[in-house]
Design an enzyme around this catalytic site. Structure first.
Site, short mmCIF file in Angstrom:
data_model
loop_
_atom_site.label_atom_id
_atom_site.label_comp_id
_atom_site.label_asym_id
_atom_site.label_seq_id
_atom_site.Cartn_x
_atom_site.Cartn_y
_atom_site.Cartn_z
NE ARG A 40 40.05 29.51 58.94
CZ ARG A 40 39.90 29.55 60.28
NH1 ARG A 40 40.70 30.26 61.02
NH2 ARG A 40 38.91 28.86 60.86
CE1 TYR A 57 46.16 43.18 37.43
CE2 TYR A 57 45.89 42.77 39.77
CZ TYR A 57 45.51 42.55 38.47
OH TYR A 57 44.48 41.69 38.21
CG ASP A 113 53.47 42.98 42.77
OD1 ASP A 113 54.05 41.96 42.32
OD2 ASP A 113 52.26 43.20 42.60
CE LYS A 158 49.25 37.19 36.77
NZ LYS A 158 48.69 37.47 38.05
C1 LIG Z 1 51.93 42.63 39.24
C2 LIG Z 1 50.72 41.91 39.75
N1 LIG Z 1 50.47 41.91 41.08
C3 LIG Z 1 49.39 41.28 41.58
C4 LIG Z 1 48.48 40.64 40.77
C5 LIG Z 1 47.29 39.96 41.36
O1 LIG Z 1 47.49 38.59 41.40
P1 LIG Z 1 46.31 37.48 41.33
O2 LIG Z 1 45.69 37.59 39.98
O3 LIG Z 1 47.04 36.20 41.58
O4 LIG Z 1 45.35 37.81 42.42
C6 LIG Z 1 48.69 40.63 39.40
C7 LIG Z 1 47.74 39.95 38.50
O5 LIG Z 1 47.77 40.09 37.30
C8 LIG Z 1 49.84 41.28 38.88
O6 LIG Z 1 50.10 41.31 37.55
#
Ligand SMILES: Cc1ncc(COP(=O)(O)O)c(C=O)c1O
Length: 382
Positions: free
Chosen positions: A49, A101, A173, A198
């Site tokens: 961890r 998101y 992000d 992604k």
């Molecule tokens: C721009 C963006 N940020 C964060 C996330 C969250 O990521 P995760 O699905 O890996 O938790 C997503 C998920 O689709 C996303 O598109």
């Protein structure tokens, strides 16, 4: 590492041969605990961890790709965003892009705000709104650019200038662009966040998230959150992301080429309206995309007339898959109102400009002529 070019970094940063065996791939250290060499003495790891050799390698790679000071891998993108705000305190204020998101909004509104942290959503594409929103207790401006699904850009350097003048940090992000197409730290951001699920992983076979910081305080803070809260990426997922990173520049090149071709096709199709893709000269922020991004990516969205039309389109596609998520080698199409923005009320969605016929595409790396033919036949069925 010496100042290698990007494709070299992608293959080699954090991915040197295993010193024990010479294996050219990073070994997956499936060990929760590590033998100590004495009381309070270890070989660099004591419990997974807190740190794991495979995770360390991925964190080194992510740090190099984003040009940061330290990288931290988490169990998902949402776990990374949770870690980003974990050290805020009751009474702190966060300015966040209105167009983030929807999972980020769910986390902020339903969990983080319950701790007495105030989240304020503003149109960060308008720098005057960012300036006006910063208060004496603002600790963080969190932006997502381009936004999801409307591909609205926020000027990272502009936001950083405004926030830094008021002593506030900026996190970005960078999931939609990947580190290949956008370098927020170069533009002045303090922290970069990714859903590695992604483009970084790129094969839709693992969940993960990351934070890349720029100061010793970030490193200390994110290490503490990893150890104390525990939502770390598993060694096997770390391996998958490391493997994905090796082909990231190549994949992005193909995503980008296909993205441009698909956007060009859709831009002239009579059944398609309100196509949002920053690589089109008609995009209101095309000039910002040109100077802030190193390409336009392969995310886009457009409107059909109604939910029924969207449904017919999603039933008709053959190569594109009707699925949420993005950034994998395969092309995906999704209905924004019931997937990424399903947790947002219809009224709010409408105020954001996400109508019932809005479709988002993540264009993969298949042959672009096949992708265009698929979209063409699906639009004919609408
Ligand atoms: C721009 C963006 N940020 C964060 C996330 C969250 O990521 P995760 O699905 O890996 O938790 C997503 C998920 O689709 C996303 O598109």
């Amino acid at each position: 590492m010496p100042p290698y070019k990007y494709a070299t970094l992608a293959v080699h940063a954090g991915q040197h041969p295993d010193p024990l065996t010479g294996a050219v791939n990073v070994p997956v250290y499936l060990s929760s605990t590590f033998e100590l060499t004495g009381i309070g003495a270890d070989r660099g790891w004591d419990y997974s961890r807190a740190g794991n050799p495979t995770r360390d390698r991925l964190e080194t790679a992510l740090t190099a790709l984003e040009g940061g000071a330290s990288g931290h891998a988490f169990a998902s993108g949402m776990a990374a965003i949770s870690a980003l705000v974990a050290m805020l305190r009751a009474g702190d204020h966060v300015v966040c892009s209105r167009d983030v998101y929807a999972g980020t909004v769910r986390l902020f509104d339903r969990i983080v705000s319950g701790y007495g942290i105030e989240i304020e959503y503003v149109d960060t594409s308008n720098l005057a709104c960012v300036e006006a929103a910063i208060k004496p207790n603002t600790k963080l401006v969190h932006i997502e650019t381009p936004s999801n699904p409307l591909m609205v850009l926020t000027d990272i350097a502009g936001v950083a200038r405004i926030a830094h003048a008021r002593g506030v940090e900026v996190s970005v992000d960078n999931t939609f662009m990947s580190p290949v197409l956008q370098s927020p730290i170069e533009l002045g951001a303090d922290i970069v966040m990714h859903s590695t699920t992604k483009y970084l992983n790129g094969h839709s076979d693992g969940l993960g998230g990351a934070l890349i910081g720029t100061t010793p305080e970030h490193k200390e803070r994110f290490l503490l959150v990893q150890k104390a809260a525990g939502a770390v990426m598993s060694p096997f997922e770390c391996f998958l992301v490391l493997r994905g990173i090796r082909t990231l520049p190549l994949r992005i090149q193909q995503h980008e080429e296909n993205g441009r071709a698909v956007a060009h096709f859709l831009s002239t199709h009579p059944k398609v309206s309100k196509l949002a893709y920053p690589g089109l000269k008609t995009h209101p922020q095309y000039d910002l995309a040109l100077c802030q991004q190193k390409g336009f990516g392969s995310m886009m969205s457009f409107e059909l007339k109604s939910r029924d039309e969207a449904e017919r389109f999603l039933k008709a596609i053959k190569i594109f898959l009707n699925a949420e998520s993005l950034g994998g080698v395969e092309s995906l199409a999704s209905h924004s109102g019931t997937t990424t923005h399903g947790s947002v009320s219809e009224e709010v969605r409408r105020s954001m400009g996400i109508n019932e016929g809005r479709i988002r595409l993540s264009v993969g790396i298949e042959d672009k002529d096949d992708l265009i033919a698929d979209l063409d036949q699906a639009l004919a069925a609408v």
